[in-house]
Design a protein around this motif. Structure first.
Motif, short mmCIF file in Angstrom:
data_model
loop_
_atom_site.label_atom_id
_atom_site.label_comp_id
_atom_site.label_asym_id
_atom_site.label_seq_id
_atom_site.Cartn_x
_atom_site.Cartn_y
_atom_site.Cartn_z
N CYS A 574 1.00 -1.07 -0.11
CA CYS A 574 -0.03 0.07 0.03
C CYS A 574 0.91 1.26 -0.07
N ARG A 575 1.00 1.86 -1.16
CA ARG A 575 1.95 3.10 -1.47
C ARG A 575 1.17 4.19 -0.66
N THR A 576 1.85 4.79 0.43
CA THR A 576 1.17 5.88 1.11
C THR A 576 1.13 7.27 0.21
N GLU A 577 2.19 7.17 -0.61
CA GLU A 577 2.39 8.39 -1.22
C GLU A 577 1.08 9.04 -1.89
N HIS A 578 0.35 7.95 -2.64
CA HIS A 578 -0.81 8.41 -3.44
C HIS A 578 -1.82 8.92 -2.49
N ILE A 629 1.70 -2.14 4.62
CA ILE A 629 1.64 -0.34 4.58
C ILE A 629 3.13 0.02 4.31
N ARG A 630 3.48 0.69 3.30
CA ARG A 630 4.77 1.35 3.20
C ARG A 630 4.75 2.75 3.61
N LEU A 631 5.77 2.93 4.58
CA LEU A 631 6.06 4.40 4.82
C LEU A 631 6.36 4.92 3.54
N LEU A 632 6.20 6.53 3.72
CA LEU A 632 6.36 7.54 2.71
C LEU A 632 7.78 7.11 2.08
N ASP A 633 7.88 7.01 0.49
CA ASP A 633 9.10 6.67 -0.03
C ASP A 633 9.51 7.80 -1.05
N PRO A 634 8.69 8.55 -1.84
CA PRO A 634 9.26 9.29 -2.87
C PRO A 634 9.96 10.58 -2.45
N THR A 760 10.92 -4.75 5.96
CA THR A 760 11.47 -3.87 4.89
C THR A 760 11.37 -4.43 3.52
N MET A 761 11.46 -3.30 2.62
CA MET A 761 11.63 -3.73 1.48
C MET A 761 13.07 -3.77 1.06
N ILE A 762 13.35 -4.94 -0.02
CA ILE A 762 14.61 -5.19 -0.30
C ILE A 762 14.84 -4.69 -1.61
N GLU A 763 15.44 -3.43 -1.97
CA GLU A 763 15.42 -2.69 -3.16
C GLU A 763 16.54 -2.17 -3.59
N LEU A 764 17.70 -2.52 -2.79
CA LEU A 764 18.80 -1.91 -3.24
C LEU A 764 20.00 -3.26 -2.97
N GLY A 784 11.45 -5.16 -3.80
CA GLY A 784 10.87 -4.13 -4.75
C GLY A 784 11.85 -4.18 -6.07
N THR A 785 11.30 -5.06 -6.72
CA THR A 785 11.96 -5.33 -8.13
C THR A 785 12.20 -4.03 -8.89
N ASN A 786 11.26 -3.30 -8.97
CA ASN A 786 11.54 -2.01 -9.74
C ASN A 786 12.66 -1.40 -9.38
N ASP A 787 12.87 -0.86 -8.19
CA ASP A 787 14.05 -0.19 -7.82
C ASP A 787 15.24 -1.35 -7.86
N LEU A 788 15.08 -2.30 -7.47
CA LEU A 788 15.99 -3.20 -7.35
C LEU A 788 16.64 -3.53 -8.88
N VAL A 849 7.33 -10.24 -3.05
CA VAL A 849 7.70 -9.38 -3.89
C VAL A 849 6.64 -8.13 -4.12
N CYS A 850 6.94 -7.17 -4.47
CA CYS A 850 5.62 -6.13 -4.64
C CYS A 850 6.05 -5.25 -5.81
N GLY A 851 7.05 -5.57 -6.55
CA GLY A 851 7.60 -4.73 -7.69
C GLY A 851 6.57 -5.33 -8.87
N GLU A 852 6.60 -4.66 -10.20
CA GLU A 852 5.63 -4.91 -11.00
C GLU A 852 5.95 -6.44 -11.41
C1 PEP Z 1 9.76 -1.32 -6.32
O1 PEP Z 1 10.79 -0.53 -6.17
O2 PEP Z 1 9.53 -2.46 -6.69
C2 PEP Z 1 8.68 -0.64 -5.59
C3 PEP Z 1 7.45 -1.75 -5.43
O3 PEP Z 1 8.62 0.33 -5.12
P1 PEP Z 1 8.26 1.75 -6.12
O4 PEP Z 1 7.78 1.09 -7.39
O5 PEP Z 1 7.15 2.31 -5.49
O6 PEP Z 1 9.51 2.33 -6.05
#
Ligand code: PEP
Ligand code: MG
Length: 899
Positions: A574-578, A629-634, A760-764, A784-788, A849-852
């Motif tokens: 759940c992306r809270t920034e929205h 619920i994810r804390l604020l990210d952007p 936590t997200m693992i995205e780095l 977070g496979t988008n950022d990863l 996993v919650c990336g696309e």
């Molecule tokens: C991701 O990085 O995979 C992720 C789900 O976060 P966001 O797309 O919001 O950066």
């Protein structure tokens, strides 16, 4: 000593890697005792050697000669014998079907002498010279590299001179003359004679087929279908049989079931007095196969018997090419046929009922991609106007786009972002780029088995073909039908399910499959579409066998509720920034601009009740299921106005001599202060929580109070708190302490024990590599496979996709974007490391996993194999992920179908 040639009597369908699909299936049919013209297959290995070295492998000529001698002995004739020639066809056949993409050469063995022999033994001089001119034409263009338009031009010129409306009106003398014209053309263009030696014809044809693996259209097709470039093609050399020997001959294509809907029955096209190529090219309109029953009942009955035998043997829909030569039926090809998504589901379900396959096998035969296709909207039949034209529903779906008449124009407009419909009389393999670029393909000629139909079905593109009322004039860039003229650029709607075309953009409605999911995965009952029943059964099977959980990415109660109806077992992100957009942006602005603790606290206090209400709604929609619920990210400046816009506005105000708005001045200062060169790698994620006082506390308080409120209302809220973009365990340790502090504060205030797991997200990459340590502080991981993917590759997604991904794809650096399908080798390896080390620290660590990639079929299979607990994807992809998670669980458990 490597062996490069196999007789049809020596192979079988299990040898498709070596013999290609066509060769393996010809051998299989031979093994089954079906009437297959004798022949042999040159292997894909020989092709690979040829492509790598530029010459054929050592010994291939001897092997071919030996096989040819055996063929000749069995036939009692020799290749190109002047009085009664044995003639051969040479056809490509790769591991995976690539319809019409590579080359074929027919009638090898004809020359100036043997053409007379052929005329004598068949008693048909016209036929003999027609065959010869086909050979010279095909050999000239395919082997000797002459533009085929030059041959077509000569043919057209001759027809005009004879006033002949089509080829059939040319007589033997005309065609003999045409052979001469073609031979002169070859000599003029290449300085070389058309070879009279049949063995040379054969050898060079085999080489040409090898080379055709790498023609442009074949490469485009492979890229699109994700077929590896290094497989090479096999070459099938087969005794010619003739469908063009008169009215008791003909060629046809048949399916054991309808490839568009999956319904059982006799489907196919038949073209009397024609070669197979004429049927597939759609040049003449074929008659329905059922009419063969009247024309030649014996052959028809025999064909139906072979079709039943093939279905029982392959336990699947087969497509077949056959030829009848003077009343004798010959089987020229079979394969497990391409089909639409609807047919795939329907057939899989039906074969289970027929006892031919198990439920698990049925699941293996459908795909998430197909399911996604069934979820596309379709035209609303209630509200569409009178159709512009009717045609054959060759590939289902609904598409709207601007009419274009050439492949090049389709490519050009699509590249500029326009949606187009490619309209042709018929398509050829050269139209492939345009077909790829178009939303739909519309042709005025050809049947269900025409090039347009076969290729469109394979690509899942909407196609209506054989719309005979269309008068297509590509030169004038228009078509007309029933008094209406449609010019290039006009928007039309193509309904590939019904086979109709409408002027303008027709309204769309949800597909019945979506309605089924909206109905909590319950069929509506009696009268339900058969495809819905099939989807229902296969979804149940997938849910029964899958090990992976499926959650959704959702940040509104509506999305959460829909995801739940679609079968989601919680929210994975759940992306809270929205929740900080719209009206609330002012509060975020105030928080950012605050210069005193007081000011900031006031802004945060304004946000708190709003956030709490968001969470109450989502927790209610997902009652009883986990909500991460994810804390604020952007980066915060995303909530501020655009820097340039603001600066320009202020400068304009100044130029007018007006007073500047002090708030805007303050804003611009803040925007300038917060400007980052690389915001993706800047102040965002957990870093925000560590430098903006009160931010984490406000968000956690909102979550905790929402949990308490829901609990008091009798609900079962299961919030989990997720920290984004963690690099090191230290960051998580500090934030987690803050989270726990607020949780216990709220527990005390409300009297409700609020215990939310913190993860936590693992995205780095660093997080993945130090996952063992991070797991000390995390109850769960979510990749977070988008950022990863961005940080592993060093790609800024928004920049690279637009800038150079197409060049990378063209050069084969990757076959598919790593943002679409997980890069197993790189990103996947980091995930495996993190899973292993995280679980070593904390065996009950929950991992998702919650990336696309969570909704991408291939990636879902990887996550299953990597031992994740769940995938999370957008609500609409939830059914796809469920289905693929089920299929992943079956992988390797039985003879997985590699189609
Ligand atoms: C991701 O990085 O995979 C992720 C789900 O976060 P966001 O797309 O919001 O950066
Ligand atoms: Mg991210």
């Amino acid at each position: 000593m490597a062996r490069y040639v196999y007789d049809f009597t020596e192979g079988g369908r299990e040898m498709a890697d070596l013999l290609g699909g066509k060769g393996a299936n010809l051998a299989e049919m031979t093994r089954m005792g079906l009437p297959v013209p004798p022949g042999f297959t040159v292997t894909t290995e020989a092709c690979k050697v040829f492509l790598a070295t530029g010459s054929e492998p050592e010994g291939l000529d001897r092997e071919v000669a030996a096989r040819l001698a055996a063929l000749e002995e069995a036939a009692g004739r020799t290749l190109g014998r002047p009085d009664d020639p044995l003639l051969l066809s040479v056809r490509s056949g790769a591991r995976f079907s690539m319809p019409g993409m590579m080359e074929t050469i027919l009638d090898i063995g004809l020359n100036d002498e043997s053409v007379k022999g052929l005329a004598k033994v068949t008693g048909n001089e016209r036929f003999a010279f027609d065959s010869y001119r086909r050979l010279v034409q095909m050999f000239g263009s395919t082997v000797m590299g002459i533009d085929s338009a030059l041959f077509e031009g000569e043919l057209a010129r001759l027809k005009r001179a004879r006033n002949a409306p089509d080829d059939l009106h040319l007589d033997a003398a005309d065609l003999a003359g045409l052979v001469g014209t073609y031979q002169e053309l070859i000599l003029r263009e290449t300085g070389e004679e058309f070879p009279q030696d049949p063995v040379e014809q054969l050898r060079r044809s085999i080489h040409a087929v090898f080379s055709s693996w790498n023609v442009e259209r074949a490469r485009i097709y492979r890229r699109r279908e994700h077929i590896p470039d290094d497989l090479g093609t096999a070459v099938n050399v087969q005794t010619m049989v003739f469908g063009n020997l008169g009215q008791d001959s003909g060629s046809g294509v048949a399916f054991t079931r309808d490839p568009a809907t999956g319904r059982p029955g006799v489907y196919g096209d038949y073209l009397p007095n024609a070669q197979g190529e004429d049927v597939v090219s759609g040049i003449r309109n074929a008659i329905p196969l059922a009419e063969l029953q009247r024309l030649d009942p014996a052959s028809y009955e025999e064909l139906c018997g072979h079709m039943r035998a093939l279905e029982d043997h392959y336990r699947d829909l087969c497509d077949i090419e056959f030829t009848i030569e003077r009343g004798k039926l010959w089987m020229l090809q079979t394969r497990v046929g391409k089909r639409t998504a609807e047919a795939a589901f329907f057939i899989a379900h039906q074969l289970v009922d027929e006892g031919l396959i198990s439920q698990d096998e049925a699941l293996e035969r459908v795909s998430g991609e197909g399911l996604a296709r069934l979820m596309f909207p379709r035209f609303d039949s209630e509200s569409v106007a009178e159709p512009l034209a009717h045609g054959i529903p060759a590939s289902p779906g609904a598409a709207v786009g601007a009419v274009v008449f050439t492949s090049a124009e389709a490519v050009r407009r699509a590249a500029a972002g326009e949606k187009v419909v490619l309209v042709r009389q018929e398509t050829t393999p050269d139209d492939l780029p345009g077909m790829v670029a178009a939303q739909a393909i519309l042709t005025s000629r050809g049947g269900k088995t025409s090039h347009a139909a076969v290729v469109a079905r394979g690509m899942g593109k909407v196609c209506v073909c054989g719309a005979e009322a269309l008068d297509v004039d590509p030169a004038a860039r228009r078509f007309s039908t029933n008094g209406t003229t449609v010019t290039e650029g006009t928007v039309i709607s193509v309904d590939g399910t019904q086979g109709v075309v409408h002027l303008g953009a027709a309204p769309l409605v949800d597909s019945e499959v979506v309605r089924y999911f909206e109905n909590h995965g319950q069929p509506a009952g009696e009268g339900e579409q058969p495809v819905v029943d099939a989807v229902h059964r296969l979804m149940q099977q997938a849910d029964a066998v899958r090990r992976l959980g499926v959650r959704a990415n959702a940040d509104t109660p509506e999305d959460a509720a829909r995801a739940r109806r679609f079968g989601a077992e919680g929210i994975g992100l759940c992306r809270t920034e929205h929740m900080f957009l719209g009206e609330r942006r002012r509060l975020v602005e105030a928080m950012i601009l605050a210069t005193t603790d007081d000011g900031r606290d006031r802004a945060l206090a304004g946000l708190l009740p709003l956030q709490r209400q968001d969470f109450v709604g989502i927790l209610e929609a997902m009652d009883g299921l986990p909500v991460t619920i994810r804390l604020l990210d952007p980066p915060l400046h995303e909530f501020l106005p655009d820097r340039t816009e603001l600066a320009v506005r202020l400068a304009a105000t100044e130029a007018h001599g007006d007073a500047k708005d002090p708030h805007e001045v303050e804003l611009l200062e803040a925007v300038n202060r917060m400007h980052e060169e690389n915001p993706m790698l800047g102040l965002r994620g957990v870093r925000l929580g560590l430098v903006v006082p009160g931010l984490v506390a406000m968000q956690v308080r909102a979550i905790a109070e929402a949990v308490a409120e829901r609990r008091k209302a009798g609900g079962d809220p299961r919030a989990e708190i997720m920290v984004p973009l963690v690099d090191t365990v230290e960051e998580l340790r500090i934030v987690r302490a803050e989270v726990e502090r607020v949780l216990s504060e709220v527990s005390e205030e409300t009297g409700v024990t609020v215990d939310c797991p913190v993860g936590t997200m693992i995205e780095l990459p660093r997080a993945a590599l130090t996952a063992g340590r991070i797991a000390q502080e995390a109850r769960f991981f979510s990749f977070g496979t988008n950022d990863l993917t961005q940080t592993t590759w060093g790609f800024s997604r928004d920049d690279v996709e637009a800038e150079f991904f197409s060049a990378y794809l063209d050069q084969g650096i990757f076959k598919v974007s790593p943002f679409e399908t997980l890069d197993r080798e790189g990103v996947g390896r980091l995930i495996e490391i993190a899973v292993a080390e995280g679980r070593a620290t904390r065996p009950d660590l929950k991992i998702g996993v919650c990336g696309e990639h969570g909704g991408d079929p291939d990636s879902v299979h990887f996550f299953h194999g990597a031992g994740l607990d769940y995938v999370s994807c957008s609500p609409f992809r939830v059914p796809v992920a469920r289905l693929e998670a089920g299929r992943a669980a079956l992988e390797g458990t039985q003879g997985s179908d590699s189609r």
